[in-house]
Design a protein around this motif. Structure first.
Motif: not given
Length: 394
Positions: A208-214, A225-231, A241-243, A265-269
């Motif tokens: 998986y990797r960090s990814q904004p939604p469609l 908003e989905a990609m903003k960090a949250d303590s 923790p998100e990479d 997103v969980y996926a095959v690179p």
């Protein structure tokens, strides 16, 4: 029994869910009910928007807004409530002048990537959905079929309800002369009682990797908003923790508590998909809700990826309940639909129940040992696979 979700239905006279009305004063729901209504399938109007409500024999129900094909309610039968039913979708009602734009629920997302360098424009934002047909099987299984046109694409969307599960299936047909490239998803916003008691299971070993939604008309959190960090805060056992985006990680734990904010997103690179053989994400996974002692099994068909997000502390902005957004998607590699061909995908959501446990810390692991799936699980899966005309579970 004939497949409940067959797409080879005779063409009916289509009745459009629009604001126009004939000379005689007959409401759209009345017209739809006269043509398509039957036991368990009822057409209504809410805030001047035509909707269809499906209710199977045990009382489980689904509500679908017809003009934008938006599922705003799913209430399956559960065994611990006096009235026997529990709303499992997180939906924010529309407010203000435009009462048609509710957020959350279950929404179909189809974006056009055909133009070089395009980030994707929605093919459904201005589309007008119509009721094409309905079907039923002794009110233990109900179906409504909607259709719309976007450019050269004919899109069919089928929503089906079973006693303890529901399915959404989509077919995109390319009637044009040019190949189209699409990104798409069926995103479900599940309600959860406790922020600390929300988790996901079944994705161990997946990349998986960090990814904004469609981006979609139904989003609660925008891609930004989905990609903003949250303590993370205190007591974040099980949280990860998100990479950084483009940094791939393999999930090495059996479950992830979704207390903190994440969008992934969980996926095959994509580069690995060029190889002859590679491991795909699982066809099914579970979201766990400790507060209500239940879980949702999500099955993907036809889609390549799995999207998952949780709002963290931002959930307080929308109310006391917590929620997550998840579902099958094709986000990283475009879906190619050649002229004259079609693409098909589906999602099946099944409700499982969990026996109460006093062990709060280890509850996700115990949940998967103790929870049970309804007997209709295999039947619903089979019916959806029939609907996809040979599309196999990935």
């Amino acid at each position: 029994m004939a497949s409940l979700l067959s797409f080879s239905l005779p063409k009916p006279n289509i009745i459009k869910a629009s604001s126009s009305s004939p000379a005689t004063t007959i409401s759209i729901p009345e017209t739809l009910d006269a043509k398509f209504g039957r036991k368990g399938i009822k057409f209504l109007e809410s805030d001047n928007v035509p909707i269809v409500e499906l209710t199977v024999r045990n009382g489980s129900s689904v509500r679908l807004r017809i003009p934008n094909a938006h599922v705003t309610s799913y209430k399956p039968k559960v065994n611990w409530k006096d009235d026997g039913f529990e709303e499992v979708l997180y939906t924010i009602p529309a407010v203000g002048a435009d009462s048609t734009k509710a957020k959350g629920g279950i929404g179909l997302v189809i974006n056009d990537l055909s133009e070089p360098g395009s980030k994707g424009s929605s093919l459904l934002s201005n589309s007008e959905w119509t009721v094409k047909d309905v079907d039923s099987d002794a009110i233990d299984a109900l179906q409504v079929e909607l259709s719309c046109t976007s450019g050269t694409l004919d899109i069919t969307y089928v929503v089906s309800l079973y006693p303890l599960s529901m399915a959404t299936a989509v077919v995109v047909k390319n009637n044009g002369r040019k190949t189209v490239s699409l990104s798409n998803a069926i995103l479900s916003h599940f309600k959860s009682k406790k922020r600390n008691g929300t988790a996901i299971q079944g994705l161990q070993g997946c990349s998986y990797r960090s990814q904004p939604p469609l981006s979609s008309p139904y989003e609660i959190l925008s891609p930004v908003e989905a990609m903003k960090a949250d303590s993370p805060g205190w007591f974040s056992f099980g949280s990860e923790p998100e990479d950084k985006r483009d940094s791939w990680t393999v999930q090495d734990v059996p479950f992830t508590i979704l207390k903190n904010k994440l969008s992934r997103v969980y996926a095959v690179p994509p580069e690995e998909r060029l190889k002859g053989f590679y491991n795909t994400p699982p066809s099914k996974y579970e979201t766990l809700d400790q507060g209500r002692e239940l879980f949702f099994r999500v099955i993907r068909i036809g889609f390549e990826d799995i999207y998952l997000s949780s709002p963290g502390s931002l959930s307080e902005k929308y109310g006391k309940d917590y929620f997550i957004c998840t579902g099958p998607a094709s986000m990283l590699v475009p879906v190619i639909v050649k002229p004259g061909e079609d693409w098909r995908g589906a999602q099946l959501v099944t409700i499982g129940l969990k026996k109460p446990s006093p062990h709060a810390v280890t509850w996700p692991l115990q949940c998967m040992k103790e929870c049970t799936l309804p007997e209709t699980y295999m039947k619903a899966t089979y019916d959806v696979r029939l609907a996809m005309h040979g599309v196999r579970l990935c």
